[in-house]
Design an enzyme around this catalytic site. Sequence first.
Site, PDB file in Angstrom:
ATOM      1  N   LYS A   1     -10.349   7.292   6.635  1.00 11.34           N
ATOM      2  CA  LYS A   1      -9.606   8.305   7.388  1.00 11.34           C
ATOM      3  C   LYS A   1     -10.516   9.423   7.887  1.00 11.34           C
ATOM      4  O   LYS A   1     -10.258  10.043   8.893  1.00 11.34           O
ATOM      5  CB  LYS A   1      -8.554   8.943   6.477  1.00 11.34           C
ATOM      6  CG  LYS A   1      -7.312   8.155   6.285  1.00 11.34           C
ATOM      7  CD  LYS A   1      -6.292   9.000   5.516  1.00 11.34           C
ATOM      8  CE  LYS A   1      -5.677   8.169   4.407  1.00 11.34           C
ATOM      9  NZ  LYS A   1      -5.112   8.930   3.315  1.00 11.34           N
TER      10      LYS A   1
ATOM     11  N   LYS B   1     -17.865  11.699  -1.773  1.00 10.09           N
ATOM     12  CA  LYS B   1     -17.257  12.881  -1.157  1.00 10.09           C
ATOM     13  C   LYS B   1     -18.048  14.146  -1.423  1.00 10.09           C
ATOM     14  O   LYS B   1     -17.936  15.119  -0.683  1.00 10.09           O
ATOM     15  CB  LYS B   1     -15.810  13.060  -1.652  1.00 10.09           C
ATOM     16  CG  LYS B   1     -14.855  12.039  -1.063  1.00 10.09           C
ATOM     17  CD  LYS B   1     -13.414  12.453  -1.267  1.00 10.09           C
ATOM     18  CE  LYS B   1     -12.465  11.460  -0.610  1.00 10.09           C
ATOM     19  NZ  LYS B   1     -11.070  11.727  -0.925  1.00 10.09           N
TER      20      LYS B   1
ATOM     21  N   LYS C   1     -16.686   0.592   4.871  1.00  2.74           N
ATOM     22  CA  LYS C   1     -15.220   0.603   4.743  1.00  2.74           C
ATOM     23  C   LYS C   1     -14.573   1.529   5.780  1.00  2.74           C
ATOM     24  O   LYS C   1     -15.064   2.634   5.998  1.00  2.74           O
ATOM     25  CB  LYS C   1     -14.886   1.095   3.326  1.00  2.74           C
ATOM     26  CG  LYS C   1     -13.436   1.019   2.949  1.00  2.74           C
ATOM     27  CD  LYS C   1     -13.202   1.777   1.650  1.00  2.74           C
ATOM     28  CE  LYS C   1     -13.360   3.257   1.873  1.00  2.74           C
ATOM     29  NZ  LYS C   1     -12.605   4.156   1.018  1.00  2.74           N
TER      30      LYS C   1
HETATM   31  P1  TYM Z   1      -5.980   6.979   0.091  1.00  2.00           P
HETATM   32  O1  TYM Z   1      -4.981   7.958   0.594  1.00  2.00           O
HETATM   33  O2  TYM Z   1      -7.416   7.233   0.356  1.00  2.00           O
HETATM   34  O3  TYM Z   1      -5.664   5.540   0.614  1.00  2.00           O
HETATM   35  C1  TYM Z   1      -4.365   4.961   0.514  1.00  2.00           C
HETATM   36  C2  TYM Z   1      -4.453   3.491   0.166  1.00  2.00           C
HETATM   37  O4  TYM Z   1      -5.181   2.788   1.181  1.00  2.00           O
HETATM   38  C3  TYM Z   1      -6.199   1.982   0.576  1.00  2.00           C
HETATM   39  N1  TYM Z   1      -7.330   1.903   1.513  1.00  2.00           N
HETATM   40  C4  TYM Z   1      -7.804   0.767   2.028  1.00  2.00           C
HETATM   41  N2  TYM Z   1      -7.426  -0.520   1.862  1.00  2.00           N
HETATM   42  C5  TYM Z   1      -8.119  -1.459   2.560  1.00  2.00           C
HETATM   43  N3  TYM Z   1      -9.134  -1.167   3.411  1.00  2.00           N
HETATM   44  C6  TYM Z   1      -9.543   0.104   3.599  1.00  2.00           C
HETATM   45  N4  TYM Z   1     -10.529   0.382   4.451  1.00  2.00           N
HETATM   46  C7  TYM Z   1      -8.862   1.146   2.886  1.00  2.00           C
HETATM   47  N5  TYM Z   1      -9.004   2.500   2.854  1.00  2.00           N
HETATM   48  C8  TYM Z   1      -8.051   2.944   1.998  1.00  2.00           C
HETATM   49  C9  TYM Z   1      -6.554   2.736  -0.698  1.00  2.00           C
HETATM   50  O5  TYM Z   1      -7.169   1.886  -1.632  1.00  2.00           O
HETATM   51  C10 TYM Z   1      -5.203   3.220  -1.150  1.00  2.00           C
HETATM   52  O6  TYM Z   1      -4.525   2.210  -1.854  1.00  2.00           O
HETATM   53  N6  TYM Z   1      -6.458   8.069  -4.771  1.00  2.00           N
HETATM   54  C11 TYM Z   1      -5.615   7.426  -3.803  1.00  2.00           C
HETATM   55  C12 TYM Z   1      -4.207   7.996  -3.768  1.00  2.00           C
HETATM   56  C13 TYM Z   1      -3.529   8.037  -5.099  1.00  2.00           C
HETATM   57  C14 TYM Z   1      -2.966   6.926  -5.768  1.00  2.00           C
HETATM   58  C15 TYM Z   1      -2.405   7.468  -6.969  1.00  2.00           C
HETATM   59  C16 TYM Z   1      -2.901   5.562  -5.496  1.00  2.00           C
HETATM   60  C17 TYM Z   1      -3.301   9.144  -5.838  1.00  2.00           C
HETATM   61  N7  TYM Z   1      -2.632   8.798  -6.974  1.00  2.00           N
HETATM   62  C18 TYM Z   1      -1.793   6.640  -7.889  1.00  2.00           C
HETATM   63  C19 TYM Z   1      -2.261   4.745  -6.425  1.00  2.00           C
HETATM   64  C20 TYM Z   1      -1.724   5.274  -7.612  1.00  2.00           C
HETATM   65  C21 TYM Z   1      -6.221   7.620  -2.416  1.00  2.00           C
HETATM   66  O7  TYM Z   1      -6.978   8.533  -2.192  1.00  2.00           O
HETATM   67  O8  TYM Z   1      -5.757   6.769  -1.484  1.00  2.00           O
END
Ligand code: TYM
Length: 330
Positions: free
Chosen positions: A198, A112, A195
């Site tokens: 978003k 990022k 991957k």
């Molecule tokens: P975020 O918002 O980027 O993504 C949400 C969830 O989606 C999963 N994910 C994917 N899984 C499979 N294939 C993909 N291409 C893909 N892209 C995203 C992510 O692994 C995630 O589970 N840091 C985290 C949010 C967060 C969080 C937490 C998660 C903040 N605090 C505590 C768990 C526990 C994030 O940015 O997810």
Amino acid sequence: MKDTVFSGVQPTRNLHIGNYIGALKQWTHIQQQHHCYFCIVDQHAITVPQDPAQLRSRILTMAAIYLAIGIDPKKSILFIQSEVPQHTELGWLLMTIAKMGELERMTQFKDKSRKGGAISAGVGLFGYPVLMAADILLYDTTIVPVGDDQLQHIELTRVLARRFNERFGDTFVVPQPLIQKIGARIMKLQKPEEKMSKSDEAEMNTLFLTDEDDVIRKKIMRAVTDSSAGISYDLESKPAVSNLMIIYHHMTGLNMKEIEKKFTDQGYGDFKKDLAEQIIEHMSPIRKKIKHYLADPAELNKILDAGRDKALAAAEEKMKLVRAKMGLGR
Ligand code: TYM
């Protein structure tokens, strides 16, 4: 014994099918047996610039999405991170035991911050994994269902929990990640070596939960395939079709062998046509439900208020212990 589960999604842009398959789809199963917290992590979202009005509206949309995919507010605690200030409080306290070197190694920070370089990246972006550790540790979480891009952050959470416990005495539970066996990393439709994300600029790479039927058809029909013909699952030699088969598996429940059998002697065109229809069948009810929940903000607010109150109570109880262990206050 019941596990305590915590997971969250950033309310940035729309959710895509990778978020759904990798993370949210696991949540609906897990909530049947365990004590679950599902959080909308708006304070994580602001580690990159956000338009305030848009952020507010995305937070509500995200709450509607959680409910539409099947999160049951009678079983699970659904809440917004910024409404429970103990998250940032614990985030700060953990910041004092985290090391620069540990955060510098985080691949998401490296990705990022690549554009402007680490020097001009926000300090919030750098410290982000520590806030994530606070989210998880605050509730004595045992299981964190996520996609595989979050594994490194959970490993750091485990390190910080152990370090805190060693320094101040037993306080935090050391959590475990939970990853889908198939689908922990959904790839881009046009670039199966990367991957799905978003923040992708190219619309055709990403299938959003809110995409209308004809958009789903267009995106799937245009998805790249592999040079060798045939519908068979092999992530190494056929990454494009294997990625599509993973999506097919999650839409229908058929395993890879069954999918291969169903499409023996059929071409990519037939497979993709069927895949698009399966996605539509699975997703259009979810889309309708999102609209339904968004049309009733009073009900949505009631659910979020109740979730906030439950999360606040648990978080404050934990923080009393943490402050005492660290010798803060009187
Ligand atoms: P975020 O918002 O980027 O993504 C949400 C969830 O989606 C999963 N994910 C994917 N899984 C499979 N294939 C993909 N291409 C893909 N892209 C995203 C992510 O692994 C995630 O589970 N840091 C985290 C949010 C967060 C969080 C937490 C998660 C903040 N605090 C505590 C768990 C526990 C994030 O940015 O997810």
